[in-house]
Design an enzyme around this catalytic site. Structure first.
Site, PDB file in Angstrom:
ATOM      1  N   GLY A   1       0.801  -1.232   0.000  1.00  0.00           N
ATOM      2  CA  GLY A   1       0.000   0.000   0.000  1.00  0.00           C
ATOM      3  C   GLY A   1       0.829   1.274   0.000  1.00  0.00           C
ATOM      4  O   GLY A   1       0.313   2.336   0.360  1.00  0.00           O
ATOM      5  N   SER A   2       2.094   1.210  -0.466  1.00  0.00           N
ATOM      6  CA  SER A   2       2.895   2.447  -0.433  1.00  0.00           C
ATOM      7  C   SER A   2       2.366   3.471  -1.436  1.00  0.00           C
ATOM      8  O   SER A   2       2.428   4.680  -1.181  1.00  0.00           O
ATOM      9  CB  SER A   2       4.377   2.149  -0.673  1.00  0.00           C
ATOM     10  OG  SER A   2       4.606   1.734  -2.002  1.00  0.00           O
ATOM     11  N   ASN A   3       1.829   3.025  -2.564  1.00  0.00           N
ATOM     12  CA  ASN A   3       1.226   3.980  -3.514  1.00  0.00           C
ATOM     13  C   ASN A   3      -0.028   4.608  -2.918  1.00  0.00           C
ATOM     14  O   ASN A   3      -0.256   5.812  -3.056  1.00  0.00           O
ATOM     15  CB  ASN A   3       0.888   3.275  -4.833  1.00  0.00           C
ATOM     16  CG  ASN A   3       2.070   3.232  -5.774  1.00  0.00           C
ATOM     17  OD1 ASN A   3       2.523   4.255  -6.271  1.00  0.00           O
ATOM     18  ND2 ASN A   3       2.589   2.030  -6.003  1.00  0.00           N
TER      19      ASN A   3
ATOM     20  N   LYS B   1      -5.587  -8.241  -8.757  1.00  0.00           N
ATOM     21  CA  LYS B   1      -6.594  -9.103  -9.399  1.00  0.00           C
ATOM     22  C   LYS B   1      -7.244  -8.338 -10.547  1.00  0.00           C
ATOM     23  O   LYS B   1      -7.345  -7.103 -10.496  1.00  0.00           O
ATOM     24  CB  LYS B   1      -7.680  -9.501  -8.393  1.00  0.00           C
ATOM     25  CG  LYS B   1      -7.257 -10.625  -7.467  1.00  0.00           C
ATOM     26  CD  LYS B   1      -8.403 -11.068  -6.593  1.00  0.00           C
ATOM     27  CE  LYS B   1      -9.514 -11.776  -7.322  1.00  0.00           C
ATOM     28  NZ  LYS B   1      -9.192 -13.141  -7.746  1.00  0.00           N
TER      29      LYS B   1
ATOM     30  N   ASN C   1      -4.834   2.702 -13.325  1.00  0.00           N
ATOM     31  CA  ASN C   1      -3.959   1.684 -12.747  1.00  0.00           C
ATOM     32  C   ASN C   1      -2.511   2.149 -12.865  1.00  0.00           C
ATOM     33  O   ASN C   1      -2.157   2.880 -13.792  1.00  0.00           O
ATOM     34  CB  ASN C   1      -4.112   0.362 -13.514  1.00  0.00           C
ATOM     35  CG  ASN C   1      -3.247  -0.748 -12.938  1.00  0.00           C
ATOM     36  OD1 ASN C   1      -3.183  -0.920 -11.702  1.00  0.00           O
ATOM     37  ND2 ASN C   1      -2.567  -1.496 -13.780  1.00  0.00           N
TER      38      ASN C   1
ATOM     39  N   HIS D   1       1.328   0.553 -13.203  1.00  0.00           N
ATOM     40  CA  HIS D   1       2.007  -0.705 -13.548  1.00  0.00           C
ATOM     41  C   HIS D   1       3.506  -0.438 -13.537  1.00  0.00           C
ATOM     42  O   HIS D   1       3.948   0.599 -14.027  1.00  0.00           O
ATOM     43  CB  HIS D   1       1.535  -1.175 -14.931  1.00  0.00           C
ATOM     44  CG  HIS D   1       2.099  -2.496 -15.311  1.00  0.00           C
ATOM     45  ND1 HIS D   1       1.562  -3.683 -14.855  1.00  0.00           N
ATOM     46  CD2 HIS D   1       3.179  -2.828 -16.073  1.00  0.00           C
ATOM     47  CE1 HIS D   1       2.286  -4.689 -15.333  1.00  0.00           C
ATOM     48  NE2 HIS D   1       3.260  -4.201 -16.080  1.00  0.00           N
TER      49      HIS D   1
ATOM     50  N   GLU E   1       7.025   5.801  -8.784  1.00  0.00           N
ATOM     51  CA  GLU E   1       5.565   5.631  -8.764  1.00  0.00           C
ATOM     52  C   GLU E   1       4.936   6.630  -7.793  1.00  0.00           C
ATOM     53  O   GLU E   1       3.898   7.225  -8.074  1.00  0.00           O
ATOM     54  CB  GLU E   1       5.197   4.196  -8.354  1.00  0.00           C
ATOM     55  CG  GLU E   1       5.597   3.153  -9.376  1.00  0.00           C
ATOM     56  CD  GLU E   1       5.144   1.746  -9.007  1.00  0.00           C
ATOM     57  OE1 GLU E   1       4.073   1.600  -8.404  1.00  0.00           O
ATOM     58  OE2 GLU E   1       5.869   0.784  -9.333  1.00  0.00           O
TER      59      GLU E   1
HETATM   60  C1  GAR Z   1       3.700  -1.373  -7.443  1.00  0.00           C
HETATM   61  O1  GAR Z   1       5.008  -1.508  -7.943  1.00  0.00           O
HETATM   62  C2  GAR Z   1       2.706  -1.390  -8.588  1.00  0.00           C
HETATM   63  O2  GAR Z   1       3.174  -0.761  -9.749  1.00  0.00           O
HETATM   64  C3  GAR Z   1       2.545  -2.871  -8.806  1.00  0.00           C
HETATM   65  O3  GAR Z   1       2.539  -3.422  -7.511  1.00  0.00           O
HETATM   66  C4  GAR Z   1       3.308  -2.600  -6.628  1.00  0.00           C
HETATM   67  C5  GAR Z   1       2.462  -2.252  -5.438  1.00  0.00           C
HETATM   68  O4  GAR Z   1       3.213  -1.590  -4.437  1.00  0.00           O
HETATM   69  N1  GAR Z   1       1.331  -3.148  -9.529  1.00  0.00           N
HETATM   70  C6  GAR Z   1       1.212  -4.150 -10.394  1.00  0.00           C
HETATM   71  O5  GAR Z   1       2.092  -4.945 -10.626  1.00  0.00           O
HETATM   72  C7  GAR Z   1      -0.142  -4.218 -11.071  1.00  0.00           C
HETATM   73  N2  GAR Z   1      -0.068  -5.027 -12.251  1.00  0.00           N
HETATM   74  P1  GAR Z   1       2.494  -0.892  -3.200  1.00  0.00           P
HETATM   75  O6  GAR Z   1       1.519  -1.914  -2.602  1.00  0.00           O
HETATM   76  O7  GAR Z   1       3.610  -0.589  -2.260  1.00  0.00           O
HETATM   77  O8  GAR Z   1       1.789   0.324  -3.686  1.00  0.00           O
END
Ligand code: GAR
Length: 196
Positions: free
Chosen positions: A12-14, A91, A107, A109, A179
């Site tokens: 959940g850092s984003n 998902k 989203n 990525h 990100e």
């Molecule tokens: C992030 O790097 C995001 O880009 C990726 O998962 C990570 C989540 O980090 N998303 C995907 O791969 C989606 N296809 P977070 O939980 O620390 O935000």
């Protein structure tokens, strides 16, 4: 005030970076809910810290597909948000959600789409593939969600170098840092585009 809902599965850092920017006044929005498929993930802790309602909806909580989809749609209908933000949601979304919010679901990525997107490319697997292919650069993409995984309109990308000796984890951290800068700005700019 612009209303957003967030979906996340992991650390959940984003999600945290977005709600921090809202808190600092850089992003004029209200976060109305978090939907997660993992009731014990880091994103849930962040939501609780900020008093954001959490909806745990997964194959475990809702084993019948129709119930699962209804639970998701009930949250969307209850809050009627302007944008749905996927922040590390691992998902595929039910088609009914995508139809409910056309061009309103974003989203992030961790690769320069269209490279390393689609089925099987998520999280650390993306960075493993980038390193295995000896790419010289990688970086995050923010895009609109369509029914074809990772193929919606690209809104923003940032390039980062892939360095000699990078492990997938080291590269993931370098991309993730970008990100956190990219997502809130893209949400701000896309919200402005929708208003104009
Ligand atoms: C992030 O790097 C995001 O880009 C990726 O998962 C990570 C989540 O980090 N998303 C995907 O791969 C989606 N296809 P977070 O939980 O620390 O935000």
């Amino acid at each position: 005030m612009f209303k957003i809902g967030v979906m996340a599965s992991g650390g959940g850092s984003n999600f945290k970076a977005i709600i921090d920017r809202i808190g600092e006044g850089d992003l004029e929005a209200q976060c109305k809910f978090l939907i997660t498929n993992n009731g014990t993930c880091g994103a849930v802790s962040h939501a609780e810290e900020f008093g954001i309602p959490v909806y745990h909806i997964s194959g475990k909580t809702h084993p019948v597909v129709a119930d699962y989809e209804t639970a998701m749609m009930d949250v969307l209908n209850k809050y009627d948000v302007d944008l749905l933000i996927l922040a590390g949601y691992m998902k595929a979304l039910p088609a009914c959600m995508i139809h409910r919010m056309p061009d309103r679901i974003l989203n992030i990525h961790p690769s320069l789409l269209p490279k390393y997107g689609g089925k099987g490319f998520w999280g650390i697997h993306v960075h493993e593939a980038v390193i295995a292919a000896h790419e010289k650069e990688s970086g995050p993409t923010v895009h609109l969600v369509s029914e074809e995984i990772d193929q919606g309109r690209i809104l923003a990308q940032v390039k980062v170098p892939v360095l000699e000796g990078d492990t997938p984890e080291v590269l993931a951290a370098r991309v993730l840092e970008q990100e956190h800068n990219l997502y809130w700005k893209t949400i701000r700019d896309y919200a402005a585009e929708l208003r104009s």
